[in-house]
Enzyme design. Structure first.
Site, PDB file in Angstrom:
ATOM      1  CG  ASP A 146     -27.789  38.590 -17.460  1.00  0.00           C
ATOM      2  OD1 ASP A 146     -26.720  38.853 -16.889  1.00  0.00           O
ATOM      3  OD2 ASP A 146     -28.144  39.165 -18.503  1.00  0.00           O
ATOM      4  CE  LYS A 152     -25.408  35.955 -19.067  1.00  0.00           C
ATOM      5  NZ  LYS A 152     -24.946  36.604 -17.844  1.00  0.00           N
TER       6      LYS A 152
HETATM    7  P1  NDP Z   1     -32.234  43.738 -14.472  1.00  0.00           P
HETATM    8  O1  NDP Z   1     -33.129  43.145 -15.487  1.00  0.00           O
HETATM    9  O2  NDP Z   1     -32.530  43.560 -13.041  1.00  0.00           O
HETATM   10  O3  NDP Z   1     -32.071  45.313 -14.735  1.00  0.00           O
HETATM   11  C1  NDP Z   1     -31.601  45.793 -15.959  1.00  0.00           C
HETATM   12  C2  NDP Z   1     -31.653  47.312 -15.925  1.00  0.00           C
HETATM   13  O4  NDP Z   1     -31.027  47.813 -17.100  1.00  0.00           O
HETATM   14  C3  NDP Z   1     -33.064  47.876 -15.927  1.00  0.00           C
HETATM   15  O5  NDP Z   1     -33.071  49.115 -15.264  1.00  0.00           O
HETATM   16  C4  NDP Z   1     -33.348  48.043 -17.424  1.00  0.00           C
HETATM   17  O6  NDP Z   1     -34.328  49.021 -17.730  1.00  0.00           O
HETATM   18  C5  NDP Z   1     -31.996  48.490 -17.927  1.00  0.00           C
HETATM   19  N1  NDP Z   1     -31.813  48.067 -19.321  1.00  0.00           N
HETATM   20  C6  NDP Z   1     -31.790  46.778 -19.795  1.00  0.00           C
HETATM   21  N2  NDP Z   1     -31.631  46.775 -21.119  1.00  0.00           N
HETATM   22  C7  NDP Z   1     -31.546  48.071 -21.486  1.00  0.00           C
HETATM   23  C8  NDP Z   1     -31.370  48.724 -22.737  1.00  0.00           C
HETATM   24  N3  NDP Z   1     -31.234  48.017 -23.869  1.00  0.00           N
HETATM   25  N4  NDP Z   1     -31.305  50.086 -22.722  1.00  0.00           N
HETATM   26  C9  NDP Z   1     -31.423  50.789 -21.583  1.00  0.00           C
HETATM   27  N5  NDP Z   1     -31.614  50.225 -20.374  1.00  0.00           N
HETATM   28  C10 NDP Z   1     -31.657  48.899 -20.326  1.00  0.00           C
HETATM   29  O7  NDP Z   1     -30.760  43.164 -14.827  1.00  0.00           O
HETATM   30  P2  NDP Z   1     -29.489  43.071 -13.902  1.00  0.00           P
HETATM   31  O8  NDP Z   1     -29.425  44.243 -13.010  1.00  0.00           O
HETATM   32  O9  NDP Z   1     -29.430  41.712 -13.344  1.00  0.00           O
HETATM   33  O10 NDP Z   1     -28.320  43.147 -14.983  1.00  0.00           O
HETATM   34  C11 NDP Z   1     -27.770  44.387 -15.406  1.00  0.00           C
HETATM   35  C12 NDP Z   1     -26.406  44.136 -16.026  1.00  0.00           C
HETATM   36  O11 NDP Z   1     -25.533  43.505 -15.077  1.00  0.00           O
HETATM   37  C13 NDP Z   1     -26.388  43.222 -17.255  1.00  0.00           C
HETATM   38  O12 NDP Z   1     -25.354  43.632 -18.122  1.00  0.00           O
HETATM   39  C14 NDP Z   1     -26.022  41.869 -16.656  1.00  0.00           C
HETATM   40  O13 NDP Z   1     -25.445  40.993 -17.605  1.00  0.00           O
HETATM   41  C15 NDP Z   1     -25.013  42.295 -15.617  1.00  0.00           C
HETATM   42  N6  NDP Z   1     -24.771  41.338 -14.538  1.00  0.00           N
HETATM   43  C16 NDP Z   1     -25.799  40.917 -13.741  1.00  0.00           C
HETATM   44  C17 NDP Z   1     -25.551  40.032 -12.727  1.00  0.00           C
HETATM   45  C18 NDP Z   1     -26.590  39.646 -11.748  1.00  0.00           C
HETATM   46  O14 NDP Z   1     -26.247  39.023 -10.748  1.00  0.00           O
HETATM   47  N7  NDP Z   1     -27.860  39.992 -11.936  1.00  0.00           N
HETATM   48  C19 NDP Z   1     -24.211  39.444 -12.539  1.00  0.00           C
HETATM   49  C20 NDP Z   1     -23.184  40.029 -13.371  1.00  0.00           C
HETATM   50  C21 NDP Z   1     -23.494  40.915 -14.356  1.00  0.00           C
HETATM   51  P3  NDP Z   1     -35.780  48.543 -18.265  1.00  0.00           P
HETATM   52  O15 NDP Z   1     -36.421  47.884 -17.086  1.00  0.00           O
HETATM   53  O16 NDP Z   1     -36.450  49.783 -18.711  1.00  0.00           O
HETATM   54  O17 NDP Z   1     -35.506  47.565 -19.391  1.00  0.00           O
END
Ligand code: NDP
Length: 458
Positions: free
Chosen positions: A177, A137
């Site tokens: 991510d 990671k």
């Molecule tokens: P994105 O950046 O596309 O979206 C993240 C979302 O979560 C946004 O809506 C963001 O809101 C919100 N968010 C992030 N940090 C915070 C915080 N500290 N408090 C509240 N809301 C928060 O990321 P992904 O959708 O790719 O990833 C989301 C999760 O899924 C993570 O845990 C990631 O590790 C996991 N994941 C992702 C994969 C992938 O293929 N993308 C694969 C496996 C796991 P805002 O825009 O306001 O920050």
């Protein structure tokens, strides 16, 4: 009244406590890493104690120490000509069963502890997919919010100037991510190609015109719902008609909601770091198209959904107080607290599937397990993303592209196989309830541990 423990349970608890004491001492101030390891060690320790070869080989100590961590400075120039400095990492955790594989995260909360927890979990998640991928990671404390595309490009290019010498198609294959989507991967891949003068699949999540795979964008969210469907089918039920609460509005949340709609469920919430929307009528395909444009093109706030469709907006709040059958935390780590678990259980929630990595704090997980609901931990539930990344690597190596149907079918098959492994290792003898946390941890552990044993002391 506190629960009475058998002598065997007491021995396991003591071993876990001793192990965690050592881990905390070796890795001070890394609370996210401690949390991920504790959840893991609690479930695999009974098996380790029954199999002395693992203890003799110090497998748990070795497994919780990354192969290496690369830390570096990333300097870039903003649009006003100011020089900016960020810190970046690549944690190459374990390559026992394949090259390091795992995403890059750009978010101000990124620390070494966060990346170590993510890299650790990735090792077992990748093992569950059945594909030859080790765990890694990386990322940076760079905050992409409010930056222009040019600034993002300059940051990505600068990051790759250092990162490129540590990665490669047979060494370490980063992906996206939080904060790293198609745009960022494209900037980084463009720079990688330029520095290496080679066109190979060293990054996944690429654009379709230059080596990307169909269904990669949707894979994590779709996979989470496929896994949930597998859990429910196992009990003769399905997601159809279920009211679902989803957090986040990024990549994972968006495509989890899309698949829920397609399978006839009723998703009613989405969120971002500003708050949550609650649409009692259900988020439809048309409304989701608005979210995609809002988040992927305009990069706006989810509150605009409430203004546009006239539904409730819960400012500064997560969606866990909303009554539901199923909850899908898809935003970030530790977004579902112990009190949220109480609220969900009180409101009758029977299914929790983790789309995000470690979204539920340890106490919340313990409550879900004690209540014997269907609880799908991230390692199993969100493995679809990395699985399709693995399929992207295969297509790149073969220099071919599979159709959407072919990739989706493989994703279905992989999620089904992960479910079967969880049932095999997590099935409960007495009442048929399946402990998916134990199942996922054990299935991943056995595979990685046995490879480590085979290599001898390395
Ligand atoms: P994105 O950046 O596309 O979206 C993240 C979302 O979560 C946004 O809506 C963001 O809101 C919100 N968010 C992030 N940090 C915070 C915080 N500290 N408090 C509240 N809301 C928060 O990321 P992904 O959708 O790719 O990833 C989301 C999760 O899924 C993570 O845990 C990631 O590790 C996991 N994941 C992702 C994969 C992938 O293929 N993308 C694969 C496996 C796991 P805002 O825009 O306001 O920050």
């Amino acid at each position: 009244m506190s629960k009475q423990h058998t002598p065997e349970e007491k021995m396991v608890r003591d071993e876990v406590a001793t192990f965690m004491k050592g881990l905390r001492k070796r890795n001070p101030h890394e609370k996210e890493f401690h949390q991920a390891v504790e959840e893991f060690v609690e479930t695999v320790m009974p098996y380790v104690l029954e199999h002395p070869e693992y203890k003799e080989a110090q497998i748990l100590e070795r497994m919780t120490e990354p192969d290496r961590i690369i830390i570096f400075r990333v300097c870039w120039e903003d649009d006003s000509g100011n020089i900016r400095t960020n810190r970046a990492w690549r944690v190459q955790f374990n390559n026992s069963i394949g090259p390091y594989k795992g995403g890059l995260r750009f978010h101000p909360t990124v620390t070494q502890s966060v990346l170590k927890f993510l890299g650790f979990e990735q090792c077992f998640k990748n093992a569950l997919t059945g594909l030859p991928m080790g765990g890694g990671k990386g990322g940076s404390n760079f905050n992409p919010k409010g930056k222009s595309s040019r600034e993002i490009m300059r940051f990505c290019q600068s990051m790759m100037i250092e990162l490129h010498r540590h990665i490669g198609e047979d060494t370490d294959i980063p992906a996206g991510d939080i904060g790293v989507g198609g745009r960022e991967i494209s900037y980084m891949f463009g720079q990688y190609k330029r520095l290496e003068n080679r066109f190979v699949g060293t990054l996944t999540g690429k654009g379709l015109a230059f080596g990307g795979s169909l269904v990669r964008t949707e894979a994590t969210g779709y996979g989470t719902v496929y896994f949930t469907e597998n859990m429910l089918n196992h009990l003769g039920d399905s997601v159809e008609g279920k009211t679902c609460v989803v957090s986040g509005s990024g990549n994972v949340a968006t495509y989890a909601v899309e698949k829920l709609i397609q399978l006839g469920a009723k998703p009613v919430t989405m969120s971002d770091s500003g708050g949550s929307i609650y649409d009692k009528d259900g988020i439809t395909a048309d409304k989701l198209a608005f979210v995609k444009e809002l988040k992927e093109v305009r990069r706006g706030r989810i509150s605009e959904y409430a203004e546009k469709f006239g539904c409730e907006y819960m400012e500064g709040k997560t969606p866990w107080s909303v009554p539901c059958d199923a909850a899908f935390p898809c935003a970030t780590q530790n977004e579902l607290l112990s009190a949220d678990a109480d609220a969900l259980l009180k409101n009758g929630c029977k299914i929790v599937a983790e789309g995000a990595n470690m979204p539920s704090e340890l106490d919340a997980v313990r409550k879900f397990l004690a209540a014997k609901i269907l609880f799908a931990p991230a390692k199993a539930a969100n493995a679809g993303g990395v699985a399709v990344s693995g399929l992207e690597q295969s297509q790149n190596a073969l220099r071919i592209s599979w159709t959407r149907e072919e990739v989706d079918q493989r994703l279905h098959g992989i999620m089904k196989s992960i479910h079967e492994q969880c049932v095999k290792y997590g099935g409960h003898a007495n009442d048929g309830w399946i402990n998916y946390v134990k199942g996922a941890n054990m299935a991943g552990f056995v595979k990685v541990a046995n490879a480590m044993l085979a290599y001898g002391v390395v």
